[in-house]
Design an enzyme around this catalytic site. Structure first.
Site, PDB file in Angstrom:
ATOM      1  N   ASP A 433      35.753  39.546  28.825  1.00 39.63           N
ATOM      2  CA  ASP A 433      36.537  39.552  29.372  1.00 39.63           C
ATOM      3  C   ASP A 433      37.906  37.832  28.948  1.00 39.63           C
ATOM      4  OD1 ASP A 433      38.596  39.338  31.542  1.00 39.63           O
ATOM      5  OD2 ASP A 433      37.906  38.460  32.456  1.00 39.63           O
ATOM      6  N   THR A 435      40.042  35.963  31.186  1.00 45.31           N
ATOM      7  CA  THR A 435      40.816  35.243  31.645  1.00 45.31           C
ATOM      8  C   THR A 435      39.658  34.462  32.095  1.00 45.31           C
ATOM      9  OG1 THR A 435      43.169  35.976  31.832  1.00 45.31           O
ATOM     10  CG2 THR A 435      42.222  34.268  33.452  1.00 45.31           C
ATOM     11  N   PHE A 765      50.387  41.773  46.694  1.00 39.79           N
ATOM     12  CA  PHE A 765      49.355  42.279  44.691  1.00 39.79           C
ATOM     13  C   PHE A 765      49.110  43.162  44.663  1.00 39.79           C
ATOM     14  CE2 PHE A 765      47.079  41.965  41.693  1.00 39.79           C
ATOM     15  CZ  PHE A 765      47.743  41.926  40.761  1.00 39.79           C
ATOM     16  N   LYS A 789      57.771  38.982  42.625  1.00 44.62           N
ATOM     17  CA  LYS A 789      57.492  38.415  41.618  1.00 44.62           C
ATOM     18  C   LYS A 789      56.512  39.319  40.713  1.00 44.62           C
ATOM     19  CE  LYS A 789      53.819  35.370  43.201  1.00 44.62           C
ATOM     20  NZ  LYS A 789      53.372  33.728  43.739  1.00 44.62           N
ATOM     21  N   THR A 913      40.462  43.191  28.006  1.00 45.46           N
ATOM     22  CA  THR A 913      41.891  42.135  28.785  1.00 45.46           C
ATOM     23  C   THR A 913      42.871  42.655  28.847  1.00 45.46           C
ATOM     24  OG1 THR A 913      42.539  40.243  29.102  1.00 45.46           O
ATOM     25  CG2 THR A 913      42.800  41.360  27.024  1.00 45.46           C
ATOM     26  N   GLY A 914      42.654  42.616  30.803  1.00 49.26           N
ATOM     27  CA  GLY A 914      44.171  42.967  31.405  1.00 49.26           C
ATOM     28  C   GLY A 914      45.704  42.849  30.507  1.00 49.26           C
ATOM     29  N   ASP A 915      45.733  41.203  30.120  1.00 54.00           N
ATOM     30  CA  ASP A 915      46.715  40.533  29.476  1.00 54.00           C
ATOM     31  C   ASP A 915      48.073  41.324  29.071  1.00 54.00           C
ATOM     32  OD1 ASP A 915      46.172  38.311  31.331  1.00 54.00           O
ATOM     33  OD2 ASP A 915      45.313  37.306  29.832  1.00 54.00           O
ATOM     34  N   ASP A1053      33.753  37.363  34.637  1.00 51.68           N
ATOM     35  CA  ASP A1053      33.590  36.615  35.638  1.00 51.68           C
ATOM     36  C   ASP A1053      34.862  36.997  36.962  1.00 51.68           C
ATOM     37  OD1 ASP A1053      36.535  34.346  35.855  1.00 51.68           O
ATOM     38  OD2 ASP A1053      36.848  35.892  34.813  1.00 51.68           O
ATOM     39  N   ASP A1057      35.740  43.095  36.297  1.00 54.92           N
ATOM     40  CA  ASP A1057      34.516  42.978  34.825  1.00 54.92           C
ATOM     41  C   ASP A1057      33.521  43.728  35.553  1.00 54.92           C
ATOM     42  OD1 ASP A1057      36.686  41.696  33.794  1.00 54.92           O
ATOM     43  OD2 ASP A1057      36.164  39.775  34.449  1.00 54.92           O
TER      44      ASP A1057
END
Length: 1457
Positions: A433, A435, A765, A789, A913-915, A1053, A1057
């Site tokens: 991962d 982040t 969220f 947001k 990653t999900g970014d 983390d 994951d």
């Protein structure tokens, strides 16, 4: 009215059986596709009746169907221990094999040894394991007893009050009363809280390891109650879902006596194991008890995984079984042939009672079974026990390695899976991962853009350039020492508490979880003034230095807020002042942050501060603004900003936002209440401290505006670091979150005025919507405003269509969006996490209509999640964009060096990653996952056909340089085969990287393109998967593990994951800031990614090398010893007799040769730690299984056969014509074999310590001592044989010494010769490194430097480097634009880049493949024209577009394939 005692239970049974129509209140379109009809299934729903007088009989009937609250985590009971444990042990087929031999030996015609003696080895092994399991299970019983006997207050209907009972007495439907700091005994629905707002605070550290507080709220309709909850007045029935293991999902509804419903979710459920905090009293009703609670359903215990060595070992044991059967077959045939040589039956062939003799065939079969008993030691029963003990020793050494201990978190490595330590040395693929794994998960606010204007915060960036932050405690203490505290603080904490209202509740230190000992040690003598640390509270996260340009805009926003009247603005406005005000109000309100104070960090601030009349305050501020100059005002605002603000949360991928409708930004709202607690930051505002700053008069005025806040400064506790960063950033500009309740939120404005917003609804969220929204009512204009947001990829598609506005407004809106998108791309290229902020103004009618839909969705049970999602989508649209933020997630220390070392070790690293793609790519450059010289393929498409074309094209280009053959999978970590030189030129082939997104992964899996995808990844040094879901992460791990048959390791983390960690051969969790769910699902847990370097390269190599060589040695030892008995059969007529006493044979394996392999497997080091870290490529020996493979196994078997021949026939030839008895011949054979086997072990040892020497010598001396005592005392121990005084006679014979000295030398000579040749002429890197390891320190360092210099690739000419490969970007705002690498979009035929064309062509425009600047090196000469044609194209990293995406890219000519 109350339901009758009998009617309710029968009514539910009646509905379940007949599925009759619902009541009119239940028949709504949102509840069920079938209008007016709702079925209830007992198999899918749980019905809970309260345990009070009104429902007692119903409760008694229902409670019998549900288990009690007593738990039992132990395996065995007193009566089941023996049979259950034996059954588990005999699940191992080796134990079954030896049990079969024991039973076989009890058959009189096949008895080789005494029956009792045959049982002894198996009995000892079973007893040892039984004792170990029994001790472990007894500890679990003690723990269960302690938990079950804990006390709790349960409502007793007969006594009409709460009485003290034990946890195990709790039943479903009971009313439970809990006090502060008590642990929750079951899953309880919250009905009452002493908090006036109906909030109960929880600490979930026992459940998920998170130390930040979480909020749970009372079910709607129960928050406004009297002083105490009355269980007898509760006349409702609860219907909810069946027990499941989803910690964050719960849905149900409460049916009232009038058959109306009230829905509830996980926000009202108190989970077993959590701790009540900051709440004096909480009352609830038990929903799930005992093993049906979510905590127990998630407690699956340690998982069993089979290591690669164990799988290889099982295969080799089958070979040994085949070898055993071959030897037994030879014995059976030999027995028949030998008996056939007699004309008459020999005297020792005894007939049965009838005088009949066994047929030769039947006698041969009996002899076959007899030989199995005789040669049973060929299958090493003690090997399994030895492996378990060795792994325990290896785990002990891992736990005590100080290099794997993190002082900041006070955590060392945790080994949760004890049986796969050796797999750490064979890893080929790592899936990581980003982040919190590669980065620190410490979110630092860096930049923002508001209405298209970018604020770079250069001063804040300079502050963050320091290489390492100071200890937060030291920084805060230094700041506090230099400050003159306000007079109100001199009165002590008591004064502050008196002003705040009720006495706050402190967190109980005794109730904290032992594993969460994260507090740093303070120096002796330091004053303990700061509270215990909470999540996300380091100084680097809290500090934000405001941007001077934005401070000026904040002044205008403050003035604009003064001009607001009680009526709505005439028309929407896009003024800068209104947008700035709304932007910071959205950051302050749209979150789940809790507010507390520095002196009492767990006392939540809920009372709105006392303020003067708003008009008076504004008049004073107006006068102050007119009297002060702009510069001094700006300086004053800067000084007002707190110095400890900045713990940031970029909700880029976690907390999405939507753009609000283009209305007047004048409305200032706050909202949302937290379902989770969070980050604490203690900050002092200089404005609250007299005498600080050049504008003391302004500070005094601001302080006077809010006298209620003159006390201690506020702490912020957030659910995630992203969320806290934005609140601290707003606080830095004096938009301060002051208090929060479920109904209201109070914000202090820059001029000191406090506004209290009514919170109408909060949409939390979730990972599907990727955004959070809060609906509030503005206190001045009374407008209903939605602040949203979330992720930019989501928000930008939810914005209002600018074409609806007039021409000027449309042009302005499009310009703002274009500039905002440009800034978002800039942030992403700099490695920042991006987040968009938006708003929307609702009319009263629209909100009421939406609220009714929302309520109907909340009370639905069958499809509640889908309906809630639908209502959220109805609200979050037609948004007006306010701005965006960029938050930096700093790389962990040592990550680039660790990744570089792992790559040198031959390990291929994938980042999942999900970014967003741009952010992940730039982080990849920063951590050396991608290099500036790499050719990077970026594939983004939803079309399966397009994806296949791109994969074919990329494979064609790569193979031009790397040859048509695939890379050697034996060296799976290497991207390319070393023997495949580039066919076109002599230059080194460029490294290849691959970047894909989640949509591409879907196309690959749905289009059956996994084979081509994996073929392309075989050529890539790194693979980066962006925007990937947890399920896709798990799918990729399984794909590589199963298709390539590679050893995989996953590291992460967070809870997202967990699936990836569980799918890999080894799962590693990082105990970071996202809780402990990843740790609880992992095999190993570390605190930093950099620890992975030593864990794999050193401990992994050692564990594999030790265990692999020990297993090979065990096979050699047993085959060598058993063959002595086999050779003897040729001289005893294959009768199954032995020349060695059976007790000596038992002692041989249990005592004489058992301890040296254990020491060898735990302590032996073939290479030193320094050499392994300096030369990471040595790790490849484990990947290639060099220590244990078919070659080493069969070589050891052949060597064992040779040594057994020597050990048997040299003594045989020596004593051939003598008159010694059988045991006198067997004693030197046994002694020689022991000496040979121990000396063989000594030759295999690479490290010699006192322990090694003592164990080897001690084992040999123990043999003589036991033999002397046994032969001297045992006269008739093994009748009819008699070993009496045999060893004593042999020790007096010189021939015995000569034979025992020469025979081991002859037996080990070939082995010694082979090792000598291998050490002299061997080319293995391990052998070379062992030679270097023996050199003095200075010479060793020189040799290592020489080695590494030869391994480095040929440097690229400077001209080519400067022309084609710009310096990769680093995630810093200060990085010059020219340093970023440019990338070009290669658009396939039929694809267009403009958004208008994308809308016209639904089959195209959703895909592209992007290459790095050096991609033209991969093209044929006839394609160079195409490459040049793109040279003038777009230079920004515009990644492929999805249909309808907000991103734009310049159109470019198609590339013909």
């Amino acid at each position: 009215m109350a339901l009758s005692v009998d009617s309710s239970w029968h009514r539910w049974q009646w509905r379940v059986r007949d599925a009759l129509p619902q009541s009119p209140s239940e028949a709504t379109p949102l509840l069920s596709p079938e209008k007016g009809r709702q079925s209830y299934s007992v198999t899918q729903q749980r019905v809970v009746f309260p345990n009070n007088n009104a429902f007692h009989q119903d409760w008694a009937k229902a409670s019998r169907r549900y288990p009690g609250n007593r738990i039992c985590t132990a395996k065995y009971s007193l009566f089941t221990f023996l049979p259950h444990n034996l059954l588990e042990q005999f699940n191992r087929w080796a134990n079954l094999y030896f049990l079969f031999l024991v039973i076989l030996n009890w058959v009189p015609s096949m008895e080789v040894f005494h029956r009792e003696i045959t049982m002894l080895p198996l009995a000892i092994v079973l007893f040892i394991i039984m004792v170990k399991d029994g001790v472990e299970d007894f500890k679990k019983h003690c723990f269960d007893r302690e938990i079950n006997c804990s006390n709790i207050q349960i409502y007793e209907r007969k006594e009409q009050g709460y009485v003290q009972r034990r946890w195990k007495d709790v039943r479903v439907g009971d009313f439970i009363q809990m006090q502060c700091n008590e642990i929750i005994p079951a899953d309880i629905l919250l009905l009452f809280s002493s908090d006036p707002s109906g909030i109960c605070h929880l600490e979930t550290a026992n459940l998920d390891g998170e130390t930040n507080l979480k909020q749970r709220r009372v079910v709607k309709g129960f928050s406004q109650q009297e002083v105490q909850f009355q269980p007898e007045r509760f006349h409702n029935t609860i219907i909810c879902e069946k027990p499941n293991n989803h910690l964050n999902r719960f849905r149900g509804y409460m049916e009232h006596p009038d058959q109306t419903r009230t829905g509830f979710g996980s926000e009202s459920l108190l989970l077993r194991g959590c701790t009540i905090r900051n709440t004096e009293v909480a009352v609830g009703i038990v929903i799930y008890a005992g093993h049906e609670t979510k905590a127990m359903l998630n407690n699956s215990g340690p998982r069993y995984k089979r290591s690669k060595i164990e799988r290889r070992m099982n295969t080799d044991i089958f070979f040994c079984i085949g070898l055993l059967f071959l030897m037994c077959l030879i014995g059976a045939i030999g027995h028949g042939l030998w008996n056939g040589t007699f004309a008459e039956h020999p005297p020792f062939d005894v007939p049965d009672a009838k005088g009949n003799f066994l047929p030769l065939a039947l006698g041969g079969f009996y002899m076959f079974l007899t030989m199995i008993i005789l040669l049973q030691v060929l299958i090493p029963i003690s090997l399994y026990v030895s492996i378990e003990l060795v792994k325990l020793g290896q785990v002990f050494l891992l736990h005590n390695d100080l290099d794997l201990y993190d002082e900041d978190t006070d955590l060392s490595i945790q080994c949760r899976a004890l049986n796969i330590t050796e797999d750490l040395g064979q890893i080929q693929y790592i899936f990581s991962d980003k982040t919190g794994t590669l980065t620190e998960n410490k979110m630092v606010f860096r930049r923002c853009t508001i209405t298209g204007s970018e604020y770079s915060h250069q001063e804040n960036a300079k502050r963050l350039e320091t290489p390492k932050e100071l200890d937060s405690d030291s920084e805060e203490w230094t700041q506090y020492q230099g400050l003159s505290f306000p007079a109100c603080w001199d009165q002590g904490p008591a004064t502050v508490r008196d002003r705040g209202g009720s006495q706050p509740l402190r967190r109980s230190q005794s109730a904290r979880v032992p594993i969460q000992g994260h507090s740093r040690q303070r120096s002796v003598g330091r004053c303990e003034i700061s509270p215990p640390p909470v999540a996300f509270s380091s100084a680097i996260e809290k500090d934000v230095t405001p941007d001077k340009n934005l401070l000026t805009k904040v002044q205008d926003a403050a003035l604009w807020l003064e001009s607001l009247s009680d009526t709505r603005p005439a028309k929407p406005s896009l003024s800068t002042a209104s947008s700035v005000a709304d932007f910071f109000l959205a950051l302050t309100i749209c979150n789940s942050v809790m507010v507390s104070t520095t002196t009492e960090p767990r006392q939540r601030v809920t009372l709105p501060p006392s303020t003067k009349a708003l008009g008076t305050s504004l008049e004073k501020i107006q006068l102050l603004f007119h009297r002060l100059k702009l510069s001094s005002l700006s300086q004053s605002f800067s000084s007002t900003a707190p110095s400890d603000v900045g713990l940031g949360e970029s909700l880029g991928t976690h907390v999405p936002t939507t753009d609000s409708e283009e209305r007047d930004d004048a409305s200032v709202c706050s909202g949302g209440y937290s379902t989770d607690g969070g980050s604490k930051s203690s900050t002092w505002e200089q404005g609250d401290i007299p005498g600080v700053g050049p504008d003391a008069c302004l500070e005094a005025g601001l302080g006077a505006a809010a006298p209620g806040l003159a006390g201690p400064e506020l702490c912020y506790e957030a659910e995630s670091p992203d969320e806290a960063a934005l609140v601290h950033a707003a606080h830095a500009y004096s938009f301060t979150l002051v208090s929060r309740t479920p109904e209201q939120v109070t914000v202090r404005l820059p001029q000191g005025t406090c506004l209290t917003f009514d919170v109408l609804c909060t949409l939390d969220f979730d990972s599907v919507r990727k955004r959070m929204s809060v609906v509030v009512r503005h206190p001045l204009t009374r407008e209903i405003i939605v602040y949203t947001k979330g992720a930019d990829s989501v928000i930008m598609d939810l914005l209002e269509d600018p074409a609806r506005a007039d021409t000027d407004m449309e042009r302005k809106v499009r310009k703002i969006r274009a500039r905002t998108q440009k800034h978002l791309d800039l942030y992403a290229r700099d490695g920042l996490r991006t987040l968009c902020v938006a708003k929307k103004v609702l009319s009263e009618e629209d909100f009421q209509r939406w609220a009714s839909f929302r309520h109907e969705a909340e009370v639905s049970l069958s499809n509640r999640d889908e309906l809630l999602m639908e209502t959220a989508e109805r609200l979050e649209n037609q948004l007006t964009l306010l701005g965006a933020t960029g938050i930096e997630d700093r790389l962990q220390e040592g990550v680039p060096d660790t990744i570089s070392a792992l790559r040198e070790a031959g390990i291929q690293l994938w980042v999942l990653t999900g970014d967003k793609q741009e952010t992940a790519v730039n982080i990849a450059y920063s951590c050396r996952l991608l290099d500036q010289m790499d050719t990077v393929y970026s594939i983004n498409t939803e079309s399966q056909e397009t994806c296949e074309s791109i994969l074919n094209f990329a494979l064609e280009e790569v193979k031009q340089f790397h040859g048509p053959q695939k890379p050697d999978r034996k060296h799976s970590g290497s991207c390319l085969p070393s023997e495949a030189p580039p066919p076109t030129s002599g230059a080194a082939a460029p490294e290849v990287g691959l970047v894909i997104d989640g949509k591409t992964l879907n196309a690959i899996s749905q289009g059956k393109l996994e084979k081509k995808f994996l073929e392309l990844t075989q050529y890539c040094r790194s693979v980066l998967c962006c925007r990937s879901t947890p399920l896709q992460k798990s799918m990729l791990v399984k794909l590589v593990r199963d298709r390539l048959r590679a050893m995989t390791l996953s590291i992460g983390d967070g809870a997202n994951d967990v699936s990836m960690i569980q799918a890999a051969d080894i799962g590693i969790g990082i105990s970071g800031q996202e809780g402990m769910q990843a740790v609880m699902s992992s095999d190993f847990a570390i605190s930093r990614f950099s620890h992975l370097k030593k864990l794999l390269l050193v401990h992994g190599h050692w564990c594999y090398s030790r265990l692999a060589r020990m297993v090979v040695y065990y096979f050699y030892k047993n085959v060598c010893y058993v063959n002595l008995l086999f050779w003897y059969q040729f001289f005893c007529g294959f009768s199954g007799s032995t020349m060695i006493d059976y007790w000596q044979m038992i002692f041989f394996n249990l005592f004489f040769t058992s301890l040296p392999p254990l020491v060898f497997g735990i302590l032996d080091k073939d290479l030193s730690m320094e050499t392994l870290l300096a030369l990471p490529e040595l790790y490849k020996s484990g990947q290639n299984s060099e220590c244990y493979n078919p070659w080493t196994f069969w070589l050891s078997i052949v060597d064992a056969f040779y040594q057994s021949l020597v050990c048997f026939f040299i003594p045989y030839l020596t004593y051939k014509d003598s008159d010694i008895d059988v045991f006198t011949f067997g004693t030197p054979v046994n002694t020689i074999s022991l000496a040979t086997i121990l000396l063989h072990q000594a030759m295999e040892m690479k490290t010699w310590t006192i322990i090694h020497g003592l164990v080897l010598i001690g084992s040999f001396l123990m043999y003589f001592m036991v033999s002397l005592v046994y032969n001297a005392t045992c006269v008739t121990c093994n009748s009819p044989t008699n070993p009496y005084w045999v060893m004593e006679d042999q020790l007096s014979d010189p021939t015995f010494y000569l034979v025992c000295l020469l025979t081991p030398v002859v037996a080990l000579l070939p082995r010694y010769f082979f090792l000598s040749l291998q050490g002299t002429y061997g080319k293995s890197p391990i052998l070379r490194a062992q030679k270097i390891d023996k050199l003095p320190m200075d010479k060793r360092d020189l040799e290592i430097q020489s080695w590494r210099s030869r391994q480095r690739p040929v440097s690229v000419p400077e001209e080519a480097r400067s022309t084609h490969c710009p310096v990769p970007p680093v995630p810093r705002a200060s990085t010059p634009k020219s340093s970023r690498p440019t990338k070009r979009d290669w658009v396939l035929p039929g694809e267009r880049g403009s958004r208008d064309h994308i809308k016209d062509d639904p089959c195209s425009g959703d895909s592209s493949v992007t290459f790095s600047p050096g991609e033209h090196l991969l093209l044929d000469p006839h394609r160079m024209v195409a490459s040049r044609a793109y040279s003038g194209g777009q230079t920004n990293a515009n990644w492929p577009l999805s249909r309808g995406s907000h991103r734009r890219s310049q159109s470019s000519p198609p590339l013909t394939i």
